[in-house]
Design a protein around this motif. Structure first.
Motif, PDB file in Angstrom:
ATOM      1  N   UNK A   1      34.180   5.289  32.696  1.00 25.29           N
ATOM      2  CA  UNK A   1      34.503   6.519  33.408  1.00 25.29           C
ATOM      3  C   UNK A   1      33.693   6.770  34.653  1.00 25.29           C
ATOM      4  N   UNK A   2      32.367   6.546  34.608  1.00 25.86           N
ATOM      5  CA  UNK A   2      31.529   6.835  35.770  1.00 25.86           C
ATOM      6  C   UNK A   2      31.871   5.952  36.961  1.00 25.86           C
ATOM      7  N   UNK A   3      32.291   4.716  36.682  1.00 25.82           N
ATOM      8  CA  UNK A   3      32.714   3.835  37.775  1.00 25.82           C
ATOM      9  C   UNK A   3      34.120   4.209  38.238  1.00 25.82           C
ATOM     10  N   UNK A   4      34.918   4.710  37.317  1.00 22.88           N
ATOM     11  CA  UNK A   4      36.310   5.035  37.618  1.00 22.88           C
ATOM     12  C   UNK A   4      36.431   6.204  38.600  1.00 22.88           C
ATOM     13  N   UNK A   5      35.563   7.213  38.449  1.00 23.41           N
ATOM     14  CA  UNK A   5      35.684   8.423  39.273  1.00 23.41           C
ATOM     15  C   UNK A   5      35.131   8.235  40.694  1.00 23.41           C
ATOM     16  N   UNK A   6      34.574   7.080  40.997  1.00 21.95           N
ATOM     17  CA  UNK A   6      34.146   6.821  42.380  1.00 21.95           C
ATOM     18  C   UNK A   6      35.071   5.833  43.075  1.00 21.95           C
ATOM     19  N   UNK A   7      36.150   5.426  42.372  1.00 28.69           N
ATOM     20  CA  UNK A   7      37.114   4.499  42.961  1.00 28.69           C
ATOM     21  C   UNK A   7      38.167   5.300  43.728  1.00 28.69           C
ATOM     22  N   UNK A   8      38.193   5.197  45.066  1.00 33.65           N
ATOM     23  CA  UNK A   8      39.148   5.985  45.856  1.00 33.65           C
ATOM     24  C   UNK A   8      40.597   5.572  45.644  1.00 33.65           C
ATOM     25  N   UNK A   9      40.840   4.401  45.051  1.00 35.20           N
ATOM     26  CA  UNK A   9      42.210   3.939  44.828  1.00 35.20           C
ATOM     27  C   UNK A   9      42.810   4.497  43.539  1.00 35.20           C
ATOM     28  N   UNK A  10      41.977   5.101  42.708  1.00 34.77           N
ATOM     29  CA  UNK A  10      42.446   5.686  41.452  1.00 34.77           C
ATOM     30  C   UNK A  10      42.477   7.209  41.581  1.00 34.77           C
ATOM     31  N   UNK A  11      43.464   7.859  40.943  1.00 31.97           N
ATOM     32  CA  UNK A  11      43.619   9.319  41.094  1.00 31.97           C
ATOM     33  C   UNK A  11      42.741  10.133  40.145  1.00 31.97           C
ATOM     34  N   UNK A  12      41.504   9.646  39.890  1.00 29.93           N
ATOM     35  CA  UNK A  12      40.665  10.312  38.899  1.00 29.93           C
ATOM     36  C   UNK A  12      39.333  10.823  39.462  1.00 29.93           C
TER      37      UNK A  12
END
Length: 532
Positions: free
Chosen positions: A112-123
């Protein structure tokens, strides 16, 4: 991709702005027209975080919600027809977090912590829910054909009984509300043996208020009860849902057993197959309707942002210049329902556009009303113009481009399982029966139909329409249906029926009485032998 403007217009709209796709057009309208209004009146603090590029560009998403052991994770595996990273299935609460199952070239899990800094993902905006949530949020990536068209969000099993009092460490209902605003379909799963709606499940369903058009209900494991029990279970489910989903229309419920194991009770097999195909068609339509869904959500957001601006500016206007601010603030919070009524009349706003009073009163406690901005009509007018003209143009362009190049439907996985071949829905049944046989299927019962035919006084081997009508009306089918059957059976269009045409008419009546639909044109395998 959708085009915002026609090529002959040079790729520009009337304001000279360049849009290549509908997605880009929506994003530009939000950024230039709606976002300034939201930022001015603290909309993001009260309602929903700002939208980003990934929110407009993401694939359609399906959110699965239900109590533990209702088959949410198994349902995903059934659709994909393969395991996905991070999957755990068991009778106890196994999925203790949110899993976003998405397409990726390399199979693996993104925390999750890596996911929320990915600008290509809507999270990215999920970062606001903190580490307690992010530690229970992962993205499961895999190269699966179904995931090329949609993404699926698996949620924690909702607790019941005393367990529901255990804190999750984050606001579960608010996370569901966040997802509910952004997904294309919300599927509530129920177990045929677990129909109780716990307090936590009730709160979860209420978190989707305003998203009723996205909600579908699946009564899973329906093969584990017989027909009589299933009827009672369905009635109990509708009664339970009616107490939580306070809408006059009945929510769509799909019955079935969504896993790849033998059915325990096969008496409702046809019903389950028809229901699963209906659900599949609903999910398959998501890519086609994705642009309209985002457009619809943007309109809902704009209406709420306008109302919010009126509320905030009204509270600012009512505040005294120097003394008694705290007392006035408390008075205004208490009077908020009256303020809603005043604004409804003043600005001609529908009551349904206003946010929840109790929640708004609670949030207003933490703000200094004197620092709220005054009403800026220019911002309101800009949003009004967007709703009145820009959205209509964009909607027209969506329809135009869809007619030229329809988006691909969801394919692969379970969506391919029974589309073609002898196990396709309706194959060998109703009007399709006899399509793969060498003999004329009507001839199997023709001896019975001939007995009736020769009692109707045929002349030169044919009976008149009057005599045929008397016999056909014994079926008690409506005249509109019998008229359609007559047109299909009277192959030579002479207004009379020979023995084969009469047998065909009786066969079509039998098909209709068994609950199958009639075709608009007679299939080749049903054409009488003398007409070939």
């Amino acid at each position: 991709m959708f085009s915002w403007v026609k090529q002959e217009q040079g790729g520009r709209n009337k304001d000279g702005e360049m849009y290549q796709t509908v997605t880009e057009g929506l994003q530009s309208l939000y950024t230039k027209k709606l976002l300034p209004l939201e930022e001015t009146y603290l909309f993001h603090d009260f309602h929903s975080p700002a939208l980003e590029a990934a929110d407009f560009q993401s694939k359609p998403m399906v959110l699965l919600v239900g109590q533990y052991s209702t088959g949410k994770t198994t349902f995903i595996r059934y659709l994909l027809e393969q395991d996905f990273p991070g999957m755990r299935i068991g009778p106890e609460p196994t999925t203790d977090g949110f899993i976003a199952v998405m397409h990726g070239e390399n199979e693996g899990v993104v925390p999750g912590n890596a996911l929320v800094v990915d600008p290509k993902k809507p999270f990215r905006k999920l970062n606001a829910f903190g580490n307690s949530f992010l530690n229970r949020f992962i993205c499961s990536q895999m190269p699966n054909q179904v995931l090329q068209s949609i993404s699926i969000i698996d949620t924690p099993g909702i607790l019941s009984g005393e367990k529901q009092r255990i804190s999750r460490g984050y606001d579960f209902a608010e996370v569901l509300r966040w997802f509910g605003e952004r997904v294309d379909r919300i599927i509530l799963l129920f177990d045929a043996h677990k129909l109780d709606i716990s307090d936590e499940f009730s709160e979860a369903i209420k978190a989707f208020k305003g998203q009723d058009d996205k909600i579908r209900v699946v009564l899973n494991k329906a093969d584990q009860v017989d027909t009589q029990q299933l009827m009672r279970v369905y009635g109990a489910l509708m009664w339970s849902l009616g107490k939580v989903i306070n809408t006059p229309e009945v929510v769509r419920v799909y019955l079935g057993s969504f896993w790849a194991k033998p059915l325990q009770n096969t008496e409702n097999r046809r019903l389950f197959e028809a229901e699963s195909q209906d659900l599949f068609r609903d999910i398959q339509s998501l890519p086609r309707n994705a642009a309209l869904r985002k457009l619809n959500d943007l309109i809902k957001r704009a209406r709420l942002a306008k109302v919010h601006a009126y509320i905030i500016s009204y509270l600012k206007k009512e505040m005294p210049s120097l003394f008694g601010r705290e007392k006035k603030k408390e008075e205004l919070i208490m009077r908020l329902p009256e303020i809603y009524t005043t604004l409804q009349r003043e600005h001609h706003i529908s009551p349904g556009d206003f946010p929840n009073v109790a929640k708004m009163q609670d949030m207003l406690q933490h703000y200094d009303f004197s620092k709220f901005p005054s009403l800026k009509m220019k911002l309101i007018e800009s949003v009004d113009k967007m709703l009145a003209t820009k959205i209509a143009v964009l909607m027209a362009m969506i329809r135009e481009e869809e007619s030229k190049q329809p988006p691909a439907m969801v394919s692969g996985g379970a969506f391919e399982g029974s589309q073609d071949g002898p196990f396709g829905q309706g194959y060998g049944e109703g009007i399709s029966a006899g399509a793969d046989t060498e003999d004329w299927i009507v001839s199997r019962d023709k001896h019975r139909y001939d007995e009736i035919f020769y009692t109707l006084m045929p002349v030169n081997g044919k009976i008149t329409g009057v005599n045929a009508k008397k016999e056909m009306m014994n079926s008690r089918l409506p005249n509109t249906v019998l008229g359609k059957i007559w047109k299909l059976a009277d192959c030579d269009r002479d207004g009379m029926l020979d023995d084969e045409e009469f047998a065909l008419a009786q066969h079509l009546i039998k098909i209709k009485l068994e609950g199958y639909e009639l075709p608009t044109e007679l299939p080749d395998h049903l054409v009488p032998l003398t007409a070939n």
